[in-house]
Design a protein around this motif. Structure first.
Motif, PDB file in Angstrom:
ATOM      1  N   ALA A  80       0.832  -1.203   0.000  1.00 53.72           N
ATOM      2  CA  ALA A  80       0.000   0.000   0.000  1.00 53.72           C
ATOM      3  C   ALA A  80       0.870   1.259   0.000  1.00 53.72           C
ATOM      4  O   ALA A  80       0.568   2.234  -0.691  1.00 53.72           O
ATOM      5  N   TRP A  81       1.980   1.245   0.774  1.00 51.41           N
ATOM      6  CA  TRP A  81       2.901   2.376   0.755  1.00 51.41           C
ATOM      7  C   TRP A  81       3.509   2.548  -0.633  1.00 51.41           C
ATOM      8  O   TRP A  81       3.667   3.672  -1.127  1.00 51.41           O
ATOM      9  N   ALA A  82       3.858   1.437  -1.266  1.00 50.97           N
ATOM     10  CA  ALA A  82       4.433   1.516  -2.615  1.00 50.97           C
ATOM     11  C   ALA A  82       3.461   2.182  -3.578  1.00 50.97           C
ATOM     12  O   ALA A  82       3.853   3.024  -4.394  1.00 50.97           O
ATOM     13  N   ASP A  83       2.185   1.834  -3.483  1.00 48.99           N
ATOM     14  CA  ASP A  83       1.182   2.432  -4.358  1.00 48.99           C
ATOM     15  C   ASP A  83       1.036   3.926  -4.081  1.00 48.99           C
ATOM     16  O   ASP A  83       0.965   4.742  -5.008  1.00 48.99           O
ATOM     17  N   LEU A  84       0.990   4.308  -2.796  1.00 51.14           N
ATOM     18  CA  LEU A  84       0.872   5.716  -2.438  1.00 51.14           C
ATOM     19  C   LEU A  84       2.058   6.528  -2.970  1.00 51.14           C
ATOM     20  O   LEU A  84       1.896   7.635  -3.485  1.00 51.14           O
ATOM     21  N   LEU A  85       3.265   5.969  -2.858  1.00 51.23           N
ATOM     22  CA  LEU A  85       4.459   6.676  -3.303  1.00 51.23           C
ATOM     23  C   LEU A  85       4.483   6.842  -4.823  1.00 51.23           C
ATOM     24  O   LEU A  85       4.823   7.909  -5.338  1.00 51.23           O
ATOM     25  N   LYS A  86       4.105   5.796  -5.542  1.00 44.15           N
ATOM     26  CA  LYS A  86       4.096   5.880  -7.001  1.00 44.15           C
ATOM     27  C   LYS A  86       3.081   6.915  -7.481  1.00 44.15           C
ATOM     28  O   LYS A  86       3.337   7.665  -8.433  1.00 44.15           O
ATOM     29  N   ARG A  87       1.929   6.972  -6.819  1.00 41.51           N
ATOM     30  CA  ARG A  87       0.921   7.956  -7.190  1.00 41.51           C
ATOM     31  C   ARG A  87       1.327   9.381  -6.821  1.00 41.51           C
ATOM     32  O   ARG A  87       0.740  10.343  -7.306  1.00 41.51           O
ATOM     33  N   SER A  88       2.355   9.489  -5.957  1.00 42.65           N
ATOM     34  CA  SER A  88       2.817  10.803  -5.502  1.00 42.65           C
ATOM     35  C   SER A  88       4.028  11.302  -6.276  1.00 42.65           C
ATOM     36  O   SER A  88       4.593  12.344  -5.932  1.00 42.65           O
ATOM     37  N   GLY A  89       4.445  10.560  -7.311  1.00 40.41           N
ATOM     38  CA  GLY A  89       5.530  11.038  -8.150  1.00 40.41           C
ATOM     39  C   GLY A  89       6.838  10.295  -8.027  1.00 40.41           C
ATOM     40  O   GLY A  89       7.827  10.671  -8.672  1.00 40.41           O
ATOM     41  N   PHE A  90       6.899   9.237  -7.207  1.00 40.96           N
ATOM     42  CA  PHE A  90       8.122   8.450  -7.079  1.00 40.96           C
ATOM     43  C   PHE A  90       8.123   7.342  -8.133  1.00 40.96           C
ATOM     44  O   PHE A  90       7.109   6.688  -8.360  1.00 40.96           O
ATOM     45  N   THR A  91       9.264   7.156  -8.769  1.00 34.08           N
ATOM     46  CA  THR A  91       9.348   6.176  -9.852  1.00 34.08           C
ATOM     47  C   THR A  91       9.999   4.868  -9.422  1.00 34.08           C
ATOM     48  O   THR A  91       9.879   3.876 -10.105  1.00 34.08           O
ATOM     49  N   HIS A  92      10.699   4.859  -8.309  1.00 34.90           N
ATOM     50  CA  HIS A  92      11.346   3.657  -7.805  1.00 34.90           C
ATOM     51  C   HIS A  92      10.982   3.516  -6.328  1.00 34.90           C
ATOM     52  O   HIS A  92      11.216   4.443  -5.553  1.00 34.90           O
ATOM     53  N   VAL A  93      10.438   2.391  -5.965  1.00 36.85           N
ATOM     54  CA  VAL A  93      10.010   2.184  -4.583  1.00 36.85           C
ATOM     55  C   VAL A  93      10.444   0.800  -4.121  1.00 36.85           C
ATOM     56  O   VAL A  93      10.282  -0.181  -4.859  1.00 36.85           O
ATOM     57  N   ASP A  94      10.977   0.736  -2.930  1.00 40.06           N
ATOM     58  CA  ASP A  94      11.335  -0.539  -2.313  1.00 40.06           C
ATOM     59  C   ASP A  94      10.813  -0.503  -0.883  1.00 40.06           C
ATOM     60  O   ASP A  94      11.294   0.286  -0.069  1.00 40.06           O
ATOM     61  N   ALA A  95       9.807  -1.304  -0.576  1.00 36.05           N
ATOM     62  CA  ALA A  95       9.159  -1.285   0.734  1.00 36.05           C
ATOM     63  C   ALA A  95       9.146  -2.680   1.320  1.00 36.05           C
ATOM     64  O   ALA A  95       8.885  -3.649   0.609  1.00 36.05           O
ATOM     65  N   ARG A  96       9.391  -2.767   2.616  1.00 32.27           N
ATOM     66  CA  ARG A  96       9.409  -4.079   3.270  1.00 32.27           C
ATOM     67  C   ARG A  96       9.232  -3.942   4.774  1.00 32.27           C
ATOM     68  O   ARG A  96       9.306  -2.847   5.320  1.00 32.27           O
ATOM     69  N   VAL A  97       9.000  -5.072   5.408  1.00 29.96           N
ATOM     70  CA  VAL A  97       9.057  -5.145   6.863  1.00 29.96           C
ATOM     71  C   VAL A  97      10.347  -5.856   7.236  1.00 29.96           C
ATOM     72  O   VAL A  97      10.603  -6.975   6.792  1.00 29.96           O
ATOM     73  N   VAL A  98      11.187  -5.193   8.008  1.00 34.26           N
ATOM     74  CA  VAL A  98      12.406  -5.810   8.522  1.00 34.26           C
ATOM     75  C   VAL A  98      12.001  -6.683   9.712  1.00 34.26           C
ATOM     76  O   VAL A  98      11.465  -6.171  10.702  1.00 34.26           O
ATOM     77  N   PRO A  99      12.216  -7.984   9.644  1.00 36.92           N
ATOM     78  CA  PRO A  99      11.817  -8.843  10.753  1.00 36.92           C
ATOM     79  C   PRO A  99      12.565  -8.485  12.033  1.00 36.92           C
ATOM     80  O   PRO A  99      13.721  -8.047  11.984  1.00 36.92           O
ATOM     81  N   PRO A 100      11.931  -8.666  13.181  1.00 43.04           N
ATOM     82  CA  PRO A 100      12.611  -8.360  14.443  1.00 43.04           C
ATOM     83  C   PRO A 100      13.629  -9.438  14.776  1.00 43.04           C
ATOM     84  O   PRO A 100      13.582 -10.543  14.227  1.00 43.04           O
ATOM     85  N   PRO A 101      14.553  -9.142  15.670  1.00 41.31           N
ATOM     86  CA  PRO A 101      15.520 -10.161  16.067  1.00 41.31           C
ATOM     87  C   PRO A 101      14.898 -11.196  17.006  1.00 41.31           C
ATOM     88  O   PRO A 101      13.951 -10.902  17.747  1.00 41.31           O
ATOM     89  N   GLY A 102      15.438 -12.408  16.953  1.00 38.04           N
ATOM     90  CA  GLY A 102      15.025 -13.433  17.899  1.00 38.04           C
ATOM     91  C   GLY A 102      13.535 -13.674  17.895  1.00 38.04           C
ATOM     92  O   GLY A 102      12.916 -13.840  16.841  1.00 38.04           O
ATOM     93  N   ASP A 103      12.942 -13.678  19.076  1.00 35.40           N
ATOM     94  CA  ASP A 103      11.520 -13.962  19.226  1.00 35.40           C
ATOM     95  C   ASP A 103      10.685 -12.700  19.446  1.00 35.40           C
ATOM     96  O   ASP A 103       9.535 -12.790  19.887  1.00 35.40           O
ATOM     97  N   GLU A 104      11.245 -11.535  19.170  1.00 29.86           N
ATOM     98  CA  GLU A 104      10.463 -10.308  19.286  1.00 29.86           C
ATOM     99  C   GLU A 104       9.303 -10.356  18.299  1.00 29.86           C
ATOM    100  O   GLU A 104       9.418 -10.877  17.194  1.00 29.86           O
ATOM    101  N   ALA A 105       8.176  -9.766  18.698  1.00 33.53           N
ATOM    102  CA  ALA A 105       6.957  -9.910  17.900  1.00 33.53           C
ATOM    103  C   ALA A 105       6.810  -8.861  16.809  1.00 33.53           C
ATOM    104  O   ALA A 105       6.236  -9.137  15.756  1.00 33.53           O
ATOM    105  N   LEU A 106       7.323  -7.654  17.039  1.00 38.22           N
ATOM    106  CA  LEU A 106       7.028  -6.537  16.146  1.00 38.22           C
ATOM    107  C   LEU A 106       8.260  -6.127  15.356  1.00 38.22           C
ATOM    108  O   LEU A 106       9.309  -5.811  15.920  1.00 38.22           O
TER     109      LEU A 106
END
Length: 261
Positions: free
Chosen positions: A225-251
């Protein structure tokens, strides 16, 4: 363009290895985010409250603060660093808080402008970092500043700051217009919880110095969804992800890098 990863160091012998996240659109490549040895055992944070490192007192008074590492996630030593900004000469930070990250870049010879809505935060940042050349702290609303400021920046970024608390339909087109050709925009904040998308109400003393609680809106979306918002706002290259937490952290951490032509 490709990004060089930070030097890989083992987090722990039994740390769970997870994929480095998803990539969305564009021609950018982003290597798997390495797990790095933390400076201290990682602990969960309600927000990214890492702040400057206070040095030992001298002569009965506290010494000047020193900035800690430049980190996008809420876990010390985990994930990439300032290399995601490329090699900018001028940088704008939206929501610098205490100003430690802006100072980290200024000490690398980058001209940094840091804009925060909180007068308390800006006054403290100016007091703490008055001796550091190359960094300017501005008290202003992010959108108002972008509307009235004519300067173009090689990079604009926000760490758990204004991007999280500003309507992206209003903010993102303004950011794109203030980037120099080939400029990059990088931001991070907490991974959105399940079904917690769009503007979400938060109540608390979000601006330091307040005696009463304040209700604010926080915008949360999935990486695509962020990638779509950025492209519609004038950005031509987008790389979006969730960086996993370390170990057993949840978020984990939502981390987005976008560029303009």
């Amino acid at each position: 363009m490709s990004f060089e990863p930070a030097p890989t160091r083992r987090h722990s012998a039994n740390a769970r290895r997870r994929p480095g996240g998803r990539r969305y659109g564009g021609e950018l490549t982003w290597p798997t985010v390495p797990l790095e040895e933390p400076h201290a055992p990682p602990a969960p944070h309600a927000g990214r409250i890492l702040g400057p490192v206070q040095t030992a007192p001298r002569g009965g008074r506290a010494a000047d603060p020193e900035p800690g590492p430049f980190e996008w996630t809420q876990f010390p030593g985990h994930g990439p660093g300032p290399e995601l900004l490329g090699a900018p000469r001028t940088v704008l930070e939206l929501g610098p808080g205490e100003g430690a990250d802006a100072v980290h870049l200024a000490r690398r010879g980058i001209e940094v402008t840091a804009v925060d809505f909180s007068a308390f935060q800006i006054e403290r940042a100016r007091r703490w970092w008055a001796h550091v050349p190359g960094v300017t702290f501005v008290h202003a609303d992010a959108c108002d500043f972008l509307l009235t400021e004519a300067t173009e920046y090689d990079a604009i970024y926000s760490m758990w700051g204004a991007v999280w608390f500003t309507d992206p339909e209003e903010l993102l087109p303004l950011v794109a217009k203030r980037l120099a050709p080939g400029g990059v925009f990088v931001f991070s904040h907490a991974e959105p919880g399940p079904d917690a998308y769009g503007p979400q109400q938060m109540r608390g003393k979000w601006l330091e110095g307040r005696e009463r609680e304040l209700t604010v809106l926080r915008w949360q979306y999935t990486p695509d969804a962020w990638a779509d918002l950025l492209k519609r706002s004038g950005f031509t290259h987008v790389d979006a992800r969730v960086v996993p937490p370390p170990g057993d952290e949840a978020l984990g951490t939502l981390l987005v890098r976008a560029a303009v032509a």
